[in-house]
Design an enzyme around this catalytic site. Structure first.
Site, PDB file in Angstrom:
ATOM      1  CE  LYS A  55     -21.579  23.236 -29.338  1.00  0.00           C
ATOM      2  NZ  LYS A  55     -21.453  22.013 -28.591  1.00  0.00           N
TER       3      LYS A  55
ATOM      4  CB  SER B 202      -0.925  -0.003   1.214  1.00  0.00           C
ATOM      5  OG  SER B 202      -0.173  -0.173   2.406  1.00  0.00           O
TER       6      SER B 202
ATOM      7  CD  GLU C 180     -20.616  19.506 -20.228  1.00  0.00           C
ATOM      8  OE1 GLU C 180     -21.612  19.505 -20.952  1.00  0.00           O
ATOM      9  OE2 GLU C 180     -19.457  19.511 -20.687  1.00  0.00           O
TER      10      GLU C 180
ATOM     11  CE1 TYR D 273      -6.256  -3.281   9.785  1.00  0.00           C
ATOM     12  CE2 TYR D 273      -5.363  -5.484   9.409  1.00  0.00           C
ATOM     13  CZ  TYR D 273      -5.531  -4.165   9.007  1.00  0.00           C
ATOM     14  OH  TYR D 273      -4.983  -3.738   7.822  1.00  0.00           O
TER      15      TYR D 273
ATOM     16  CG  ASN E 229      -3.807  -4.298  13.422  1.00  0.00           C
ATOM     17  OD1 ASN E 229      -3.237  -4.222  12.332  1.00  0.00           O
ATOM     18  ND2 ASN E 229      -4.190  -5.460  13.937  1.00  0.00           N
TER      19      ASN E 229
HETATM   20  N1  ARG Z   1      -1.774  -1.153   5.488  1.00  0.00           N
HETATM   21  C1  ARG Z   1      -2.558  -1.617   6.592  1.00  0.00           C
HETATM   22  C2  ARG Z   1      -3.937  -0.917   6.571  1.00  0.00           C
HETATM   23  O1  ARG Z   1      -4.079   0.045   5.919  1.00  0.00           O
HETATM   24  C3  ARG Z   1      -1.846  -1.300   7.843  1.00  0.00           C
HETATM   25  C4  ARG Z   1      -2.144  -2.231   8.953  1.00  0.00           C
HETATM   26  C5  ARG Z   1      -1.601  -3.562   8.657  1.00  0.00           C
HETATM   27  N2  ARG Z   1      -1.855  -4.449   9.734  1.00  0.00           N
HETATM   28  C6  ARG Z   1      -1.729  -5.783   9.600  1.00  0.00           C
HETATM   29  N3  ARG Z   1      -1.977  -6.482  10.633  1.00  0.00           N
HETATM   30  N4  ARG Z   1      -1.459  -6.321   8.463  1.00  0.00           N
HETATM   31  O2  ARG Z   1      -4.838  -1.363   7.193  1.00  0.00           O
END
Ligand code: ARG
Length: 499
Positions: free
Chosen positions: A323, A61, A330, A357, A148
């Site tokens: 135009k 990410s 839009e 989580y 987390n």
């Molecule tokens: N990139 C993860 C998120 O946005 C961060 C937390 C990751 N935690 C884990 N236990 N994999 O949620």
């Protein structure tokens, strides 16, 4: 929201200067991760091999959560400071972590460092970079925390900072542009529509101010979303159940500008209601922008010709040389589907999640980032469109003589003569029908013509006058000139007072 400063600003006076709220500047382009060297997981003890390409593709990410870098550093500083004070870390280690984190923030700000590499996410990037800079002590920053609680904290701070700025700056800019326009065209009468049919005469300024009101409520909703994000600080919740260290959660929460620590660790690592509230406020703001955009499209259409779009806010056609298209408006209208999509998308992601989580939650960020970017861009484009176009007030008068705009006035005139409204409605309805048959507008009739239909129409001149039709709506919220003028004055004062 007025009581709240930008999130995370509480500790400005502390020894370690907090970092600025995040901007996209310190990040690398999307190709950076691919070009970076192979990742060695920070928690590599458990695995002999690193993740395969497909898992990295779906899971990494960094390319988007690097936008959290400043908030994550800020939260890490608060965390490390507390670990030092509580004696969970040695004073030397805590100090070294704080200095190291600050050096990262400073280098990012100065453009000397970019958030790029093969790291899974921004949290791992910060920890790796810190450890490269300060050595062993860097490995201790993650004591008494989990990604987390870390990500939930940084994301709350990011949302609060960005939504606060959007409400206080960008939205106000659009409101101010609208109020300026309302002031400029004060006195210009246009048809007010219902069902897309001409209904009654109204001041154009009154219609413009309607959007200022909507945006004010949007500002309040954004503020409420800021408050929701800043209510409970997740740090200290650990992975799910808390941490076995004597942490001082209150002081971390306070340091970061939260109202207090979260009351339940399982709740605070697993819910994203604050992100949904942010998206809901953004989606409704976008809906209002879309309505304004639609009015801009209508006003600037060849049929109305009420608004002449400035060169800088219109586009040409590749084939039709004449135009002057309202593409900005839009696109604002068009992007509304996308923002609403992010809201429904995140709600759907959350609906079936078991405690606590789950990695699904990572989907929260791109939704909020993209919704925020989209809405902010649309606020800017609508501000420019309103500020750089000209109302062709000279065209307004021509719009009044179609649609029998004075029909309600004539009915109300009869009511003044003691006729029951329902009966008056019927009498005027018949006159309108005759006008339609003759292909004329009600406003083409004279007092004498009307008296021919019903003698009680003698002296009805005022009911045949657009200006007095407007001025008679002289009450709070009405379109009378003096009410609208007062509203403009009140809005100017309000916007000045809070800018
Ligand atoms: N990139 C993860 C998120 O946005 C961060 C937390 C990751 N935690 C884990 N236990 N994999 O949620």
């Amino acid at each position: 929201m007025t009581k709240r400063k930008a999130a995370g600003t509480k500790s400005t006076s502390r020894a370690t200067r907090p970092v600025k709220p995040s901007g996209p500047s310190p990040v690398a382009g999307p190709d950076a991760a691919r070009a970076a060297p192979e990742r060695k997981a920070l928690w590599s003890g458990r695995f002999a091999d690193g993740p395969c390409e497909s898992l990295k593709a779906i899971g990494d990410s960094l390319r988007f959560d690097r936008r959290l870098v400043f908030e994550d550093i800020l939260a890490s500083q608060a965390h490390a400071r507390m670990l030092g004070v509580q004696g969970i870390l040695g004073k030397k280690d805590a100090k070294s972590i704080l200095v190291g984190l600050q050096s990262i923030a400073d280098d990012l700000e100065a453009g000397k460092l970019r958030v790029e590499g093969a790291d899974e996410d921004v949290h791992s990037w910060i920890e790796r970079t810190l450890t490269e800079r300060i050595g062993e002590a860097g490995k201790r920053v993650h004591t008494a925390r989990s990604r987390n609680d870390q990500v939930a904290t940084a994301f709350r701070l990011w949302i609060a900072n960005r939504l606060f700025a959007l409400a206080m700056e960008d939205l106000r800019g659009l409101q101010a542009a609208l109020v300026d326009r309302a002031h400029e065209v004060l006195g210009v009468i246009v048809p007010a529509y219902t069902h897309m049919q001409r209904g009654q005469p109204a001041l154009l300024s009154h219609q413009i101010l309607a959007y200022v009101e909507m945006l004010a409520r949007d500002g309040t909703r954004l503020g409420a979303a800021v408050d929701a994000a800043m209510e409970q600080c997740p740090l200290g919740s650990g992975a799910a159940t808390g941490v076995p260290y004597p942490v001082a959660r209150e002081s971390v929460a306070d340091d970061l500008g939260f109202d207090g620590p979260s009351r339940n660790s399982m709740d605070s690592v697993s819910d994203r209601d604050f992100a949904v509230e942010a998206l809901a406020a953004l989606a409704l703001l976008q809906v209002h922008l879309s309505r304004l955009a639609d009015d801009v499209c209508l006003w600037s259409s060849s049929e109305w010709r009420l608004l002449e779009l400035g060169d800088e806010v219109s586009t040409g056609s590749s084939i039709m040389p004449q135009k002057r298209n309202p593409d900005g408006a839009e696109l604002t209208r068009g992007k509304t589907g996308r923002v609403i999509g992010h809201l429904t998308g995140l709600l759907t992601t959350l609906k079936g999640l078991p405690m606590t989580y789950n990695r699904d939650l990572q989907e929260d960020k791109e939704a909020v980032f993209d919704a925020f970017d989209t809405v902010q861009t649309c606020v800017h484009v609508m501000t420019d469109t309103i500020a750089r176009s000209r109302f062709r007030t000279e065209a307004a008068a021509a719009l009044l003589h179609r649609g029998h705009l004075l029909a309600t006035e004539l009915a109300d005139f009869l009511v003044g003569k003691g006729v029951a409204f329902r009966e008056a409605h019927e009498i005027v309805g018949k006159i309108v029908r005759t006008c339609d048959e003759r292909e004329i507008d009600l406003s083409d009739l004279t007092e004498a013509d009307l008296a021919g239909f019903d003698r009680r129409f003698e002296d009805c001149a005022t009911a045949l006058d657009f200006q007095s039709a407007v001025d008679r709506r002289d009450h709070v919220g009405g379109t009378a000139g003096k009410r609208v003028k007062a509203a403009i004055k009140a809005w100017r004062a309000r916007l000045d007072a809070t800018s």
